[in-house]
Design an enzyme around this catalytic site. Structure first.
Site, PDB file in Angstrom:
ATOM      1  N   HIS A 272     -28.999 -26.988 -23.786  1.00  0.00           N
ATOM      2  CA  HIS A 272     -29.275 -25.437 -23.157  1.00  0.00           C
ATOM      3  C   HIS A 272     -28.273 -25.241 -21.957  1.00  0.00           C
ATOM      4  O   HIS A 272     -29.066 -23.995 -21.991  1.00  0.00           O
ATOM      5  CB  HIS A 272     -30.258 -25.014 -24.028  1.00  0.00           C
ATOM      6  N   LYS A 459     -32.631  -9.047 -22.769  1.00  0.00           N
ATOM      7  CA  LYS A 459     -33.028 -10.280 -22.246  1.00  0.00           C
ATOM      8  C   LYS A 459     -34.187 -10.956 -20.648  1.00  0.00           C
ATOM      9  O   LYS A 459     -34.526 -10.312 -19.972  1.00  0.00           O
ATOM     10  CB  LYS A 459     -31.327 -11.253 -21.731  1.00  0.00           C
ATOM     11  N   ARG A 460     -34.448 -12.411 -20.820  1.00  0.00           N
ATOM     12  CA  ARG A 460     -34.763 -12.959 -19.622  1.00  0.00           C
ATOM     13  C   ARG A 460     -34.272 -12.207 -18.461  1.00  0.00           C
ATOM     14  O   ARG A 460     -32.751 -11.833 -18.048  1.00  0.00           O
ATOM     15  CB  ARG A 460     -35.455 -13.815 -19.851  1.00  0.00           C
ATOM     16  N   LYS A 465     -28.069 -13.861 -15.175  1.00  0.00           N
ATOM     17  CA  LYS A 465     -27.796 -12.883 -16.228  1.00  0.00           C
ATOM     18  C   LYS A 465     -27.443 -11.302 -15.347  1.00  0.00           C
ATOM     19  O   LYS A 465     -26.443 -11.233 -16.126  1.00  0.00           O
ATOM     20  CB  LYS A 465     -28.855 -13.078 -16.841  1.00  0.00           C
ATOM     21  N   THR A 567     -27.409 -15.338 -27.447  1.00  0.00           N
ATOM     22  CA  THR A 567     -27.287 -15.127 -28.969  1.00  0.00           C
ATOM     23  C   THR A 567     -27.752 -13.633 -29.281  1.00  0.00           C
ATOM     24  O   THR A 567     -27.556 -13.113 -29.703  1.00  0.00           O
ATOM     25  CB  THR A 567     -28.947 -15.903 -29.693  1.00  0.00           C
ATOM     26  N   LYS A 571     -26.596 -11.084 -32.247  1.00  0.00           N
ATOM     27  CA  LYS A 571     -27.250  -9.463 -32.675  1.00  0.00           C
ATOM     28  C   LYS A 571     -26.852  -7.946 -32.541  1.00  0.00           C
ATOM     29  O   LYS A 571     -26.684  -7.949 -33.467  1.00  0.00           O
ATOM     30  CB  LYS A 571     -28.269  -9.114 -32.027  1.00  0.00           C
TER      31      LYS A 571
END
Ligand SMILES: *Cc1c(COP(=O)(O)O)cnc(C)c1O
Length: 723
Positions: A272, A459-460, A465, A567, A571
């Site tokens: 991952h 998101k985290r 990110k 992911t 969505k």
């Protein structure tokens, strides 16, 4: 509810001669089961009506249970796969840990994150069935603990699967093992507890599966791989391999080499991440101290691997890269790659990176091991449950067949030029935005700007990110608005939702920074009716359901090469948000299907990032050359914002301009991508409101079939598990 679930119905013992797959995951980010289960049973609307007759709003159930036994994408993926396996009538069973406390509840105190324990069972746990009679003892060097399974029904249309979570009991210290998801691991004690958790899950699952096999097929293990596949969701459950070898060799006297061969037909590994700091390596001395038998097995395995490599004439450097033992550590990823029948990445580009860099030597010698399975999300939770109006629109034009066979959603593409359909689609989005605004009003006490474009980055919180890059982009827009340079700017809301790991200093600094910017904009009468930041508190699955339905633009801006798949991006796509993002992870496959022209792609691609690393990347030169960018970045230190003297902002500034012993300045290439990012955001702002923009959103929504986790689990079943 119990009438629906006879006590013995959820744990379907696999038929003696039918293969089953077991999905081992340290996280299952399940979310609220109440609505989902009613929907799967086909009674959601009936129950809503019955409750309404009694004067009860069905949303009252939002107050109870939101099992957050996971922290982000990896755990949510596991939950989506459980849902899809049941829906697709596949014998796939989850195995995890029943944490007493899930991911912490987040609070903001003056813009700083604070963490509160998540007591998710405070209203009880109506879904789980305790299987006390199936308890087993798990042995550590310093004593035994009891592992008690709890089964949760995973309801599909024609099948009920069980998600089995193990709870540690027996003594106060035993219970600690399943007390917290991610115990603080900044001490040796914390690290050992984490290792205990990993072994606890591994040994609970393997013990059960081997025992079940022996009961049905006796002690000839030659058929194990024919009847049972075990998927390792990342490296956390890799000790399951060692435990399997331990049981076969020590309890059933299978020769070691033969046991290894059997294990290689049973286990498979999903990678991952390629972030070096996230690749698990356990110090040998920890394993030796806590699990001496397992330690011996791992050393035997390492020796066998080394012998085999030597015999096979593998050159030194390749041996060094692939070895299970790495100096004083055991590499869990190398163990997994060596022992797995199949190794998979989670998006096309990610699998290529595994093959070409992270696991390049292993790929050279065993190319047949490597496969891709792009992640997916369950359209039942992420569309049907959270966006029922959009579903009714689809029903109206293409019938209801897509509800059972999501690939039929593509039939809607025929309506991409139909003004009536696009009008209906826009109306649904508008209604979802109002609903989201009402929800945020209730939760946060904040009124969203009316009729605004909603951009969301949820998101985290992690540097890769690049929430910080979004913060700078908003600041640049803010300064331009202040200077009156954007006269036609449409009101825009930027939603953030993110939890930071409690000990992740920089991530916490980014949260505070964004909250400071939010406050400044909100206090500025010149801009506050045009621009707004809302950092929602305690982002979780239930919050995500509302946000994905009510957003226009999905911000997916990781540094190229670092987001394995994502992911959240799927969505949003499913609910008709355009993606504003980089060519990374599944974003690439999203634009492949929805069209690059229907999304807003920017930034350096993987090859360019590699080149910049090679040739030298100078963020300071870029800052010096770009006054707009400089002004935004300098707010970290020029006194515009304060962090209460805690040193967060200076640290962020230094991370961008000076670097640290372990990384170069601007390790995540924010200064490379920021100018293009601002351009893209403004381009969206200019195009919003036109029918062409609605069409882009619509095309995204109806091109999302591929991103159903039904497709993903079917691919696992075919390419990996051979079900
Ligand atoms: C889907 C989901 C994630 C994963 O989001 P990414 O954008 O892929 O990182 C994280 N948290 C929650 C609550 C989610 O629902």
């Amino acid at each position: 509810m119990w009438a629906f679930f006879p006590r013995n119905s959820v744990s379907i013992p696999p038929a003696a001669d039918k293969k089953s797959a077991y999905y081992l995951s340290i996280e299952f980010l399940i979310g609220r089961m109440f609505y989902n289960n009613l929907m799967e049973l086909g009674v959601l609307e009936d129950v809503r009506g019955l409750l309404a007759e009694k004067g009860v709003d069905i949303s009252a159930f939002e107050e109870i249970e939101d099992a957050a036994l996971g922290n982000g994408g990896l755990g949510r993926l596991a939950a989506c796969y459980m849902d899809s396996a049941a829906a697709c009538d596949l014998p796939v069973y989850g195995r995890g840990i029943r944490y007493r406390y899930g991911l912490f509840k987040q609070k903001f105190e003056d813009g700083f994150q604070e963490e509160l324990p998540d007591d998710w069972q405070s209203f009880g746990d109506p879904w789980s069935i305790r299987r006390e009679s199936e308890s087993r003892r798990i042995r550590f060097a310093d004593g035994e603990v009891l592992s008690v399974p709890y089964d949760m029904p995973i309801i599909g249309k024609n099948r009920v699967n069980a998600l089995r979570l193990y709870q540690a009991e027996g003594s106060e210290s035993a219970a600690k093992i399943s007390e917290y998801l991610y115990p603080a691991d900044d001490t040796e004690e914390g690290k050992l507890l984490r290792l205990r958790q990993e072994y606890f899950l591994s040994a609970s699952a393997v013990g059960e599966l081997v025992e079940g096999y022996v009961k049905r097929h006796g002690k000839d293990f030659s058929r194990f791989g024919e009847l049972c596949a075990i998927q390792l969701n990342d490296t956390h459950p890799v000790l399951a391999v060692a435990e399997f070898l331990r049981i076969l060799t020590e309890e059933y006297f299978v020769p070691f080499g033969r046991a290894v061969g059997i294990a290689q037909s049973v286990f498979h590994y999903t990678n991952h991440t390629i972030l070096p700091e996230a690749l698990e390596c356990w110090p040998k001395k920890y394993i030796e101290k806590l699990l001496p038998d397992i330690y011996d097995i791992l050393l035997r395995l390492a020796a066998k691997q080394y012998r085999d490599m030597k015999k096979g004439g593998v050159p030194k450097e390749d041996c060094a890269a692939m070895r299970i033992v790495q100096g004083k550590n055991i590499s869990m990823a190398n163990t997994a790659v060596y022992m797995a029948g199949k190794v998979n990445g989670v998006a096309a580009i990610h699998t290529e990176i595994l093959k070409n860099s992270l696991f390049a030597p292993a790929y050279r010698y065993t190319p047949e091991k490597f496969v891709n399975v792009t992640n997916g999300v369950t359209q039942r939770r992420w569309l049907m449950l959270c966006d029922p109006e959009l579903c009714r629109l689809y029903d109206k034009y293409i019938g209801e067949g897509w509800r059972d066979n999501f690939s039929e959603i593509g039939k809607m593409r025929a309506f991409a030029a139909d003004a009536e359909v696009l009008g209906g689609f826009a109306a649904v989005k508008g209604e979802n935005k109002r609903r989201l605004a009402a929800y945020i009003r209730g939760r946060e006490g904040i009124e969203l700007l009316p009729n605004a474009i909603v951009y969301a980055q949820v998101k985290r919180l992690h540097e890769y990110k690049r929430q910080l890059m979004t913060a700078f982009a908003i600041l640049e827009i803010y300064f331009r608005l202040k200077r009156g340079e954007l006269p036609d700017f449409r009101p825009s809301v930027f939603l953030f939702g993110a939890k930071s790991a409690p000990s992740y200093f920089r991530a916490k600094g980014i949260i505070k920074f964004i909250n400071e910017i939010a406050k400044k904009i909100d206090g500025d009468p010149d801009v506050r009716d045009k621009l707004q930041i809302v950092f929602v508190c305690n982002y979780d699955v239930s919050y995500a359901e509302k946000i994905v339905a009510g957003s226009d633009v999905s911000l997916q801006v990781s540094t190229a090469g670092l987001e394995a798949s994502g992911t959240g991006n799927m969505k949003f796509m499913m609910n008709g948000a355009v993606t504003c993002g980089t060519m990374d992870g599944a974003n690439i496959e999203i634009v492949e299907r929805a069209g690059r022209e229907n999304n807003y792609i920017f930034g350096a691609e993987v090859e360019e990032i590699a080149r910049l690393k090679e040739e030298g990347y100078d963020p300071n030169a870029r800052l010096a050359a770009d006054g707009e960018m400089r002004r935004a970045v300098q707010t970290l230190t020029d006194g515009t914002f304060g962090d209460g003297g805690r040193g967060y902002f200076k640290d962020l500034y230094d991370s961008l301009t000076v670097g640290a012993s372990w990384h170069k300045p601007d390790h995540y290439f924010i200064m490379r991508d920021l100018p293009e990012y601002v351009d893209r955001l403004l381009e969206i702002n200019a195009e919003y409101g036109a029918q062409s923009f609605v069409r882009k959103q619509f095309i995204n929504a109806v091109s999302a079939a591929y991103f159903s986790s039904d497709r993903s689990v079917r691919e696992y079943a075919e390419k990996i598990w051979n079900l």
